[in-house]
Write a protein that holds these residues in place. Structure first.
Motif, short mmCIF file in Angstrom:
data_model
loop_
_atom_site.label_atom_id
_atom_site.label_comp_id
_atom_site.label_asym_id
_atom_site.label_seq_id
_atom_site.Cartn_x
_atom_site.Cartn_y
_atom_site.Cartn_z
N UNK A 123 0.84 -1.20 0.00
CA UNK A 123 0.00 0.00 0.00
C UNK A 123 0.87 1.24 0.00
N UNK A 124 0.26 2.36 -0.36
CA UNK A 124 0.94 3.65 -0.24
C UNK A 124 0.79 4.22 1.16
N UNK A 125 -0.42 4.06 1.72
CA UNK A 125 -0.73 4.67 3.01
C UNK A 125 -1.61 3.71 3.80
N UNK A 126 -1.99 4.11 5.01
CA UNK A 126 -2.62 3.17 5.94
C UNK A 126 -4.10 3.46 6.24
N UNK A 127 -4.74 4.33 5.48
CA UNK A 127 -6.08 4.80 5.83
C UNK A 127 -7.16 3.87 5.25
N UNK A 128 -7.36 2.74 5.93
CA UNK A 128 -8.24 1.69 5.43
C UNK A 128 -9.71 2.10 5.36
N UNK A 129 -10.12 3.07 6.15
CA UNK A 129 -11.51 3.53 6.10
C UNK A 129 -11.86 4.00 4.69
N UNK A 130 -10.88 4.58 4.00
CA UNK A 130 -11.16 5.22 2.72
C UNK A 130 -10.65 4.44 1.52
N UNK A 131 -9.49 3.77 1.66
CA UNK A 131 -8.92 3.10 0.50
C UNK A 131 -9.36 1.66 0.36
N UNK A 132 -9.82 1.03 1.45
CA UNK A 132 -10.23 -0.37 1.35
C UNK A 132 -11.69 -0.49 0.94
N UNK A 133 -12.12 -1.73 0.80
CA UNK A 133 -13.50 -2.01 0.40
C UNK A 133 -14.47 -1.70 1.53
N UNK A 134 -15.69 -1.33 1.16
CA UNK A 134 -16.81 -1.28 2.09
C UNK A 134 -17.57 -2.60 1.93
N UNK A 135 -17.68 -3.36 3.02
CA UNK A 135 -18.31 -4.67 2.95
C UNK A 135 -19.81 -4.53 3.22
N UNK A 136 -20.60 -4.95 2.26
CA UNK A 136 -22.06 -4.91 2.39
C UNK A 136 -22.60 -6.33 2.28
N UNK A 137 -23.91 -6.48 2.48
CA UNK A 137 -24.53 -7.79 2.35
C UNK A 137 -25.59 -7.74 1.25
N UNK A 138 -25.58 -8.77 0.43
CA UNK A 138 -26.60 -8.97 -0.59
C UNK A 138 -27.35 -10.23 -0.18
N UNK A 139 -28.48 -10.02 0.52
CA UNK A 139 -29.13 -11.10 1.25
C UNK A 139 -28.13 -11.62 2.28
N UNK A 140 -27.72 -12.89 2.21
CA UNK A 140 -26.77 -13.41 3.20
C UNK A 140 -25.32 -13.36 2.71
N UNK A 141 -25.14 -13.04 1.44
CA UNK A 141 -23.80 -13.04 0.87
C UNK A 141 -23.12 -11.68 1.08
N UNK A 142 -21.86 -11.70 1.52
CA UNK A 142 -21.10 -10.47 1.65
C UNK A 142 -20.48 -10.09 0.30
N UNK A 143 -20.41 -8.78 0.06
CA UNK A 143 -19.73 -8.29 -1.14
C UNK A 143 -18.81 -7.14 -0.74
N UNK A 144 -17.66 -7.10 -1.40
CA UNK A 144 -16.68 -6.03 -1.17
C UNK A 144 -16.85 -4.98 -2.25
N UNK A 145 -17.29 -3.80 -1.86
CA UNK A 145 -17.50 -2.72 -2.82
C UNK A 145 -16.24 -1.87 -2.95
#
Length: 344
Positions: free
Chosen positions: A84-106
């Motif tokens: 990585x370039x930097x450590x700010x995971x809140x902004x650069x990493x995926x937002x994990x949501x649920x599609x019914x019971x399945x998780x998806x990384x946005x």
């Protein structure tokens, strides 16, 4: 697709952090910052799993030695090897949501907050995290154009309501994330499609010193499905006084999508903190909720105790723990900015 972004207090598989390798984020303090991270990882590992992103195997070995010195629970810590370039995971990493019971990384197409150029490696963090967790990866677009949104710009209650700021998302001249879509309807459509949001609460400006230009996670946070804490400045001469007062007024008399009246709790601001001729965006609102605990940044200030007490009242069934962040805030962010929750 029926997407839902879980609230932060919902059950988590773990918390994602990234061990810092870019000392330029904390000039002059990088050596101490490494041990602040070790303490952060150690504290989270008392309650749940921690996923730590490290640039390479050699760094992983170094971090393990540091964690052992700090008596961390290594059985609760897993490593994702990804540069990585930097450590700010809140902004650069995926937002994990649920599609019914399945998780998806946005993947919301991180672009360095529309300000910094060093994000070439960070752009690939969402896919690396999705691959490690073995969950579906999805790049977010709107009208067939990659859409940019940082996790620190939004906060949700898990019941269809989201809070954000006009300063961050709608400004047409400063740090413009989506030049073609600087209007509320575009964002609300994306929130609805990808996060399951039916109601967006728009605040005005963020706090002074925030180089993200208005992230809401320094400003106003849900503590349950019908309650927010909102930071307030009591000094009329402080530049935060008027915009924070206006945000407070906007929150009054709001009825949520689920028909509950929004409850608003005042959270104090710490003393004004300067370092090297720069005002730093210190805020107690940058706390992180994990399983059975809430970790709140502290700043050697009398208001530390007031803020801890307020959050303990908001989270009666969780331990509220202060983490010293005077060194971290020199990087212009603290606990929430550096982390991203991974829901079960």
């Amino acid at each position: 697709m029926s997407y839902k972004m879980p609230a932060e207090w919902e059950k988590q598989e773990g918390l994602l952090l990234c061990y810092p390798t870019n000392g330029n984020d904390w000039p002059g303090k990088y050596a101490s910052i490494q041990w602040v991270f070790i303490e952060y990882i150690t504290t989270v590992a008392r309650f749940q799993k921690v996923f730590v992103v490290v640039n390479n195997k050699d760094l992983k070995d170094k971090v393990i030695l540091q964690l052992k010195k700090n008596y961390a629970n290594l059985t609760q810590i897993e490593f994702i090897i990804h540069a990585t370039n930097r450590s700010w995971m809140r902004d650069s990493s995926a937002i994990i949501v649920k599609n019914n019971k399945e998780r998806q990384a946005l993947d919301f197409n991180f672009n360095g907050w529309a300000k910094y150029s060093n994000h070439r490696l960070d752009k690939h963090t969402p896919k690396a995290v999705a691959n490690y967790l073995k969950i579906t990866y999805n790049q977010v677009t709107y009208q067939n154009i990659p859409f940019v949104l940082e996790g620190g710009a939004i906060d949700v209650n898990g019941q269809g309501t989201l809070i954000t700021t006009e300063e961050c998302l709608l400004d047409k001249t400063i740090q413009v994330r989506n030049p073609k879509f600087t209007f509320k309807e575009a964002y609300e459509n994306v929130f609805n499609t990808y996060l399951g949001i039916n109601q967006t609460i728009w605040l005005g400006k963020g706090i002074a010193g925030d180089d993200t230009h208005g992230h809401v996670d320094d400003l106003c946070r849900f503590t349950d499905e019908k309650t927010v804490v909102c930071v307030q400045e009591t000094n009329p001469k402080d530049e935060n006084y008027k915009p924070l007062k206006e945000n407070w007024e906007r929150l009054q008399n709001i009825t949520l999508h689920n028909k509950n009246k929004l409850q608003v709790v005042a959270l104090p601001m710490p003393r004004l903190i300067w370092f090297d001729d720069m005002r730093l965006p210190a805020s107690y609102a940058n706390f992180i909720i994990i399983n059975n605990a809430v970790l709140m940044p502290t700043f050697n200030d009398a208001n530390d105790y007031k803020a801890l007490g307020i959050l303990q009242e908001c989270f009666p069934n969780r331990q509220v723990i202060g983490i010293h962040c005077l060194d971290l805030i020199w990087g212009l962010g603290t606990l929430h900015c550096l982390s991203q929750q991974i829901p079960v």
